[in-house]
Write a protein that holds these residues in place. Structure first.
Motif, PDB file in Angstrom:
ATOM      1  N   VAL A  72       0.849  -1.244   0.163  1.00  0.00           N
ATOM      2  CA  VAL A  72      -0.076  -0.117   0.134  1.00  0.00           C
ATOM      3  C   VAL A  72       0.748   1.215   0.003  1.00  0.00           C
ATOM      4  O   VAL A  72       0.820   2.232  -0.839  1.00  0.00           O
ATOM      5  CB  VAL A  72      -0.805   0.041   1.256  1.00  0.00           C
ATOM      6  N   PHE A  93      -7.618 -15.459   3.751  1.00  0.00           N
ATOM      7  CA  PHE A  93      -9.081 -14.660   4.247  1.00  0.00           C
ATOM      8  C   PHE A  93      -8.925 -13.167   3.684  1.00  0.00           C
ATOM      9  O   PHE A  93      -7.948 -12.634   3.769  1.00  0.00           O
ATOM     10  CB  PHE A  93      -9.041 -14.639   5.491  1.00  0.00           C
ATOM     11  N   GLY A  94      -9.736 -12.602   3.028  1.00  0.00           N
ATOM     12  CA  GLY A  94      -9.972 -11.119   2.500  1.00  0.00           C
ATOM     13  C   GLY A  94      -8.893 -11.026   1.130  1.00  0.00           C
ATOM     14  O   GLY A  94      -8.969  -9.939   0.824  1.00  0.00           O
ATOM     15  N   SER A  96      -9.841 -11.358  -1.741  1.00  0.00           N
ATOM     16  CA  SER A  96     -10.534 -10.622  -2.622  1.00  0.00           C
ATOM     17  C   SER A  96     -10.449  -9.153  -2.644  1.00  0.00           C
ATOM     18  O   SER A  96     -10.731  -8.327  -3.715  1.00  0.00           O
ATOM     19  CB  SER A  96     -12.127 -10.981  -2.623  1.00  0.00           C
ATOM     20  N   TRP A  97     -10.215  -8.679  -1.200  1.00  0.00           N
ATOM     21  CA  TRP A  97     -10.234  -7.096  -1.200  1.00  0.00           C
ATOM     22  C   TRP A  97      -9.123  -6.638  -1.672  1.00  0.00           C
ATOM     23  O   TRP A  97      -8.515  -5.636  -1.964  1.00  0.00           O
ATOM     24  CB  TRP A  97     -10.577  -6.838   0.258  1.00  0.00           C
ATOM     25  N   TYR A  98      -7.824  -7.529  -1.542  1.00  0.00           N
ATOM     26  CA  TYR A  98      -6.379  -7.282  -1.739  1.00  0.00           C
ATOM     27  C   TYR A  98      -6.122  -6.971  -3.136  1.00  0.00           C
ATOM     28  O   TYR A  98      -5.029  -6.171  -3.283  1.00  0.00           O
ATOM     29  CB  TYR A  98      -5.484  -8.295  -1.012  1.00  0.00           C
ATOM     30  N   HIS A 100      -7.359  -5.156  -5.423  1.00  0.00           N
ATOM     31  CA  HIS A 100      -7.342  -3.977  -6.022  1.00  0.00           C
ATOM     32  C   HIS A 100      -6.101  -3.087  -5.929  1.00  0.00           C
ATOM     33  O   HIS A 100      -5.680  -1.877  -6.723  1.00  0.00           O
ATOM     34  CB  HIS A 100      -8.513  -2.954  -5.485  1.00  0.00           C
ATOM     35  N   LEU A 103      -2.327  -7.008  -4.576  1.00  0.00           N
ATOM     36  CA  LEU A 103      -1.767  -8.118  -3.499  1.00  0.00           C
ATOM     37  C   LEU A 103      -2.385  -9.110  -3.876  1.00  0.00           C
ATOM     38  O   LEU A 103      -3.550  -9.271  -3.611  1.00  0.00           O
ATOM     39  CB  LEU A 103      -1.684  -7.440  -2.081  1.00  0.00           C
TER      40      LEU A 103
END
Lengths: 381, 381
Positions: A72, A93-94, A96-98, A100, A103
């Motif tokens: 970031v 976990f998570g 899918s959010w990374y 963008h 990552l």
């Protein structure tokens, strides 16, 4: 296109009772400095980010901090896979959010066949998986070994990849011809976990994790980066580094290495009590390092470890040369038949190596009955 | 501005040996349908997303799936805090990456004083924290109880908040006047965990988690949403729901409730063996439900639980009315002195309630010596 290849961070690792988190933090900030200087287009982490499926919370916080800084703050794309020490589900976990912020943490093999494309290079991210999982996923009953599984995975990728583009395979496996160290050896008794390097022929570069030495394998296109730190005394003589790969559009590349200097080194020293406690000897070295000490004195010594620790606070392991010769003599007695050892004998050797404790009658009986039961079950199948 | 208030999902919960993951999935998809219909501007989850600090991987995957569906696919902003059952560090791993899609998972109290602003409403996200942690963070030695801690946190927020805007406090606490159920009671013996509702006077709406009943507290501005499911038989008579809050720009609001219908209900039934096994009785109900059965028969019965399970497969708990009356009689004998029970007696009561096993001589001696040791240590301080 430039990427950095690293692996086997093993965050949360405990070596001989010592939590390595602060050593890992030190080396990872060095790593970040290298990323700062090299400005790669991507960082590749080939598995075993954590040392175990449920790492201590300090390790979780450290990984969050390091990935956040690189990805970031420094806007560096990162591709990572789970290794045999990670819990694929917990690590990813998570994820899918990374994506963008580029990552990519891959824990699910079913998603591996679609590469992640960064600056013209296709990264195929293959998390560690047991052969049974691959057999089920690919619906192929002929898959039994790691070799079968890797062959099938890479083969399936080969069907769809564009050979005119640079393709990088990122995997976590024990590739044949690699040198093992104590920290991996326990997992691969019998060689059933091995994978041959020709599985990866279709790829321009194969970025591996699992073996801890950067020169664990000699192959023009298949590489281990080695671990972040030395995690056992059998790695004491290894130089730890990260690999900087410069790749052309046709997939050709060159590799350079940037070494990592640990906060405290892991070393072996040898000598008599008198020699080791002589300022002329110890003043020239970092006495804080993690040490395996081999004492050459004969006869009995009073509380040697505590006397040594007054000078060398981080003695992690102490051996007496005499004891060693004694036990080697005992070992050589049985080594002739090593090739034909029974499962029970193999287990006994393994148990003693791992625990340094006696494998007594009760333990022997218990394991014998377990082996018996497994054999019976297999005979029924 | 419309938001949904929910809490206490307890993913990974095991009730009387039964993994509730599939029940939770069922209810969460119902929840998602309600979100789809209501189209709220935000979903508030007031803690205890998981049932324990290291939840099973199925629970981790379920949370990932549900949050992804609501937040990424349906583009619903979500604010969540960690509760006393969550590991703040593990739950909030990666939260920096989630913010870009307005998923806010707050595990760190130090970040709580800056509200998350969604559609004109300020959400103050206060994860569960022990008083000692709050004492250290706020550098205030007068903080000893949960009451002190909450007072200090809310007070610090009050200093900076804009009273002309709608401000929502999201917390996880045992607020005084709330009705407890068996699933929370064990944590709050002695009342030291209680917080008074006037701590939250400065906020337009306080969205709480911890107590499992939506009507656990009667207060015009402080609310529990209740848990996702019934998690103990003491909750058998509760109606589970989620709260839909419509808030005006001046902070005034109205609340409506949408009920959740579980996959299987958790109920208590009572009768003689003959009555319970009579088709006229059981054909009118869902025999698959999770049941606590109280048998009214006197005298001995042969294998009653397995006979019942032929009709009611999910009998989780079986009681005999006679046993109950017997044990109540025993209890009333000592209840006069309940207020002055020794630590050892209190522990015995607690042990029996939790395990339903005898607290025998050896256990008694062990705990007695532990209590003794703690007292000595405290006397020294």
């Amino acid at each position: 296109m430039k990427f950095i290849h690293t692996a086997d961070w093993h965050l949360g690792k405990i070596v001989h009772g010592v939590h390595m988190t602060e050593d890992q933090r030190h080396s990872l900030y060095q790593f970040i400095n290298i990323v700062e200087e090299e400005k790669p287009d991507a960082v590749v982490i080939a598995g075993d980010l954590y040392d175990r499926s449920v790492p201590p919370t300090e390790a979780v916080e450290l990984l969050d901090e390091i990935l956040y800084t690189m990805n970031v703050k420094m806007k560096t794309p990162i591709v990572a896979i789970s290794g045999n020490h990670d819990s694929a589900e917990r690590l990813s976990f998570g994820s899918s959010w990374y994506r963008h912020s580029q990552l990519y943490i891959q824990g699910r093999l079913s998603d591996s066949f679609e590469p992640v494309r960064i600056n013209g290079v296709n990264f195929y991210l293959v998390p560690y998986a047991e052969p049974g999982v691959v057999r089920q996923l690919l619906d192929d009953d002929s898959i039994h070994s790691h070799q079968d599984a890797m062959k099938a995975i890479a083969g399936k990728m080969e069907e769809s990849l564009n050979p005119n583009e640079p393709n990088v395979f990122v995997g976590h496996a024990f590739v044949l011809g690699g040198q093992t160290s104590d920290s991996e050896r326990a997992l691969s008794i019998g060689g059933s976990g091995c994978v041959s390097s020709d599985c990866f022929d279709a790829f321009s570069y194969t970025a591996l994790g699992h073996l801890h030495s950067p020169d664990a394998i000699k192959n023009p296109k298949v590489f281990y980066s080695g671990s972040l730190l030395k995690y056992s005394f059998s790695e004491a003589k290894q130089k730890k580094s990260i690999s900087i790969v410069n790749m052309e559009n046709d997939g050709s590349f060159d590799v350079t290495y940037r070494s990592l200097s640990p906060k405290l080194d892991m070393r072996e020293i040898e000598g008599s009590m008198e020699e080791l406690l002589d300022p002329g000897f110890f003043q020239s070295q970092n006495v804080e390092d993690y040490l395996k000490v081999t004492l050459l004195d004969e006869g009995s010594l009073i509380d040697p470890i505590n006397r040594l620790r007054q000078i060398y606070p981080n003695v992690l392991h102490l051996e007496r040369k005499w004891d060693l010769i004694d036990s080697k003599r005992k070992q050589s007695f049985s080594s002739v038949k090593d090739e034909k050892k029974s499962e029970l004998d193999l287990f006994e050797t393994f148990y003693k190596e791992m625990t340094e404790r006696e494998f007594d009658g009760l333990k022997r009986d218990t394991i014998a009955s377990v082996i018996e039961a497994v054999k019976k079950e297999e005979a029924v199948k």
